[in-house]
Design a protein around this motif. Structure first.
Motif, PDB file in Angstrom:
ATOM      1  N   GLN A 185      16.107 -39.949  23.006  1.00 55.69           N
ATOM      2  CA  GLN A 185      16.766 -39.215  21.926  1.00 55.69           C
ATOM      3  C   GLN A 185      16.112 -37.855  21.716  1.00 55.69           C
ATOM      4  O   GLN A 185      16.795 -36.863  21.482  1.00 55.69           O
ATOM      5  N   ALA A 237      17.282 -35.564  24.437  1.00 54.10           N
ATOM      6  CA  ALA A 237      18.664 -35.142  24.193  1.00 54.10           C
ATOM      7  C   ALA A 237      18.720 -34.116  23.058  1.00 54.10           C
ATOM      8  O   ALA A 237      19.383 -33.079  23.176  1.00 54.10           O
ATOM      9  N   SER A 295      27.648 -29.080  30.714  1.00 55.61           N
ATOM     10  CA  SER A 295      27.540 -30.490  31.126  1.00 55.61           C
ATOM     11  C   SER A 295      27.841 -30.656  32.605  1.00 55.61           C
ATOM     12  O   SER A 295      27.271 -31.528  33.268  1.00 55.61           O
ATOM     13  N   TRP A 350      22.106 -32.784  31.217  1.00 55.83           N
ATOM     14  CA  TRP A 350      23.175 -32.842  30.225  1.00 55.83           C
ATOM     15  C   TRP A 350      24.227 -33.856  30.632  1.00 55.83           C
ATOM     16  O   TRP A 350      24.638 -34.691  29.843  1.00 55.83           O
ATOM     17  N   PHE A 353      23.185 -37.302  29.980  1.00 52.98           N
ATOM     18  CA  PHE A 353      23.252 -37.746  28.586  1.00 52.98           C
ATOM     19  C   PHE A 353      24.652 -38.239  28.244  1.00 52.98           C
ATOM     20  O   PHE A 353      24.829 -39.209  27.522  1.00 52.98           O
ATOM     21  N   PHE A 354      25.646 -37.544  28.759  1.00 53.90           N
ATOM     22  CA  PHE A 354      27.012 -37.894  28.378  1.00 53.90           C
ATOM     23  C   PHE A 354      27.498 -39.163  29.070  1.00 53.90           C
ATOM     24  O   PHE A 354      28.233 -39.938  28.481  1.00 53.90           O
ATOM     25  N   MET A 405      24.160 -42.180  28.148  1.00 57.02           N
ATOM     26  CA  MET A 405      23.518 -42.400  26.864  1.00 57.02           C
ATOM     27  C   MET A 405      24.497 -42.893  25.825  1.00 57.02           C
ATOM     28  O   MET A 405      25.402 -42.179  25.401  1.00 57.02           O
ATOM     29  N   ALA A 409      24.869 -40.792  22.609  1.00 63.48           N
ATOM     30  CA  ALA A 409      25.219 -39.372  22.733  1.00 63.48           C
ATOM     31  C   ALA A 409      25.920 -38.864  21.473  1.00 63.48           C
ATOM     32  O   ALA A 409      25.618 -37.779  20.980  1.00 63.48           O
ATOM     33  N   HIS A 410      26.827 -39.692  20.937  1.00 57.33           N
ATOM     34  CA  HIS A 410      27.608 -39.217  19.792  1.00 57.33           C
ATOM     35  C   HIS A 410      26.768 -38.981  18.535  1.00 57.33           C
ATOM     36  O   HIS A 410      26.828 -37.886  17.960  1.00 57.33           O
ATOM     37  N   LEU A 437      24.596 -35.858  19.162  1.00 57.36           N
ATOM     38  CA  LEU A 437      25.416 -34.640  19.094  1.00 57.36           C
ATOM     39  C   LEU A 437      25.775 -34.303  17.646  1.00 57.36           C
ATOM     40  O   LEU A 437      25.723 -33.141  17.238  1.00 57.36           O
ATOM     41  N   ILE A 476      32.717 -35.950  24.352  1.00 56.21           N
ATOM     42  CA  ILE A 476      32.031 -36.923  25.204  1.00 56.21           C
ATOM     43  C   ILE A 476      33.016 -37.539  26.196  1.00 56.21           C
ATOM     44  O   ILE A 476      32.725 -37.654  27.394  1.00 56.21           O
TER      45      ILE A 476
END
Lengths: 229, 229
Positions: free
Chosen positions: A79, A82, A118, A124, A127-128, A131, A134-135, A138, A176
């Motif tokens: 985290q 990110a 991304s 990047w 992460f999408f 992860m 991610a939301h 973000l 995402i």
């Protein structure tokens, strides 16, 4: 991550041995940053899921056990990595895009950069796709910025939005999903994905279709993501 | 989940001992269904994350070790439970909403039901807040249905969509984000969340703001989710 002023506060309160102070706090912050950098580098090479704590501490040149002085678990480090990466792009977007006059162009330009970044930057991208968190990350880092841009569009009558928080969260939910789709598609098919996505989001906030397409196709100002301190 | 015709195929190919055949296949399918039902029931009571394999097998009245004859791990069972639940609502939506003439009303009505159902049914809610794989499962089960409805709107000139797959995936990315937000908000503030969300999605696919609001506010036909077989 402590801000410089928090560091200063800590260094004036040297009575509590539990609170890292002065040079010690600085060293601690440097070690934490080394762990984040090591994780970023390894994850870029191997994907977010394929990097263990031992490799990360080895890359940061610290003992494996020391890791837990800085992060309770691997997930928390992830985290932090990110947040660091998102914050970096958020700062770069602020520097460039908020100078534009049209709120619709600011919103569209930010989303286009996030899609492009991304696809260009493997960390990047990782992460999408990899992860689950991610939301929320973000939303925490870039959510307030997106909300600010949407509010500006709403106040100037440029956007039609019934619920600002819903529009913000849907923007990142869509982002995402769009990035996951783009990353699993042929590279060639992604040439104008950033524009198509931004146009869809402009429509979502009430810009009419033809105008949304025009705004999303405007020349995109360059940004230079920097490492946040 | 094997379809009835696959069962029939299996029962005519009784030479391969590895393939469950005839009554054995039927019994196997029943046990699998019992595991799914047990998991659904327990997850509804305690939340998706707070149910272990031993409890699920106990609820299904089978031995714990037997679980692994049906699912490689807990995650796979979870996906089966989610697929089952999504499929159930998908079938119910098909039965009612595809009878409506206006593709915009079909799309909006489906989304409104998905939001409402998530707020009314704790298992559904659990999938959206606790399941990292919610998006791929939604895309697999409800994606083709949403894509069909969007295509219908596109072909009849009702929608403006540049990329049908992008619009589909963004719809579900937004849906998950909207439901997560609604589930963490006060119940009172969610009275018209389904309408606000559906209006935003209609705008995303090119319906003008005032019309999107009107369509999203129309009386919503009732659906009756059934357990898929």
């Amino acid at each position: 991550m402590p801000t410089p002023s928090q560091h200063k506060d800590a260094s004036t309160a040297q009575t509590d041995n539990q609170v890292p102070t002065g040079r010690r706090a600085q060293k601690r912050e440097q070690t934490r940053a080394r762990l984040i950098t090591s994780a970023r580098t390894l994850m870029a090479e191997r994907g977010v899921d394929n990097v263990g704590i031992a490799e990360i501490t080895e890359g940061a040149n610290i003992g494996t056990g020391t890791f837990y002085n800085y992060f309770p678990d691997r997930e928390q480090l992830l985290q932090a990595v990110a947040e660091d990466a998102f914050e970096s792009v958020g700062i770069a977007l602020d520097q460039v895009l908020t100078k534009l006059d049209d709120p619709a162009e600011v919103f569209a330009g930010s989303l286009r950069h996030l899609v492009r970044h991304s696809l260009e930057d493997r960390i990047w991208g990782g992460f999408f796709i990899q992860m689950g968190a991610a939301h929320p990350v973000l939303m925490r880092i870039l959510g307030p910025r997106a909300r600010r841009d949407l509010l500006h569009g709403l106040e100037t009558g440029r956007f039609t939005i019934e619920d600002l928080d819903l529009a913000t969260t849907c923007t990142f939910g869509s982002l995402i999903a769009a990035i996951q789709m783009a990353l699993s598609a042929d590279q060639d098919s992604n040439d104008d994905k950033d524009q198509i996505f931004a146009a869809a989001m402009l429509r979502m906030v009430g810009v009419q279709a033809a105008e949304a397409r025009e705004i999303a196709s405007r020349p995109l100002p360059e940004i230079s993501p920097v490492k946040p301190q």
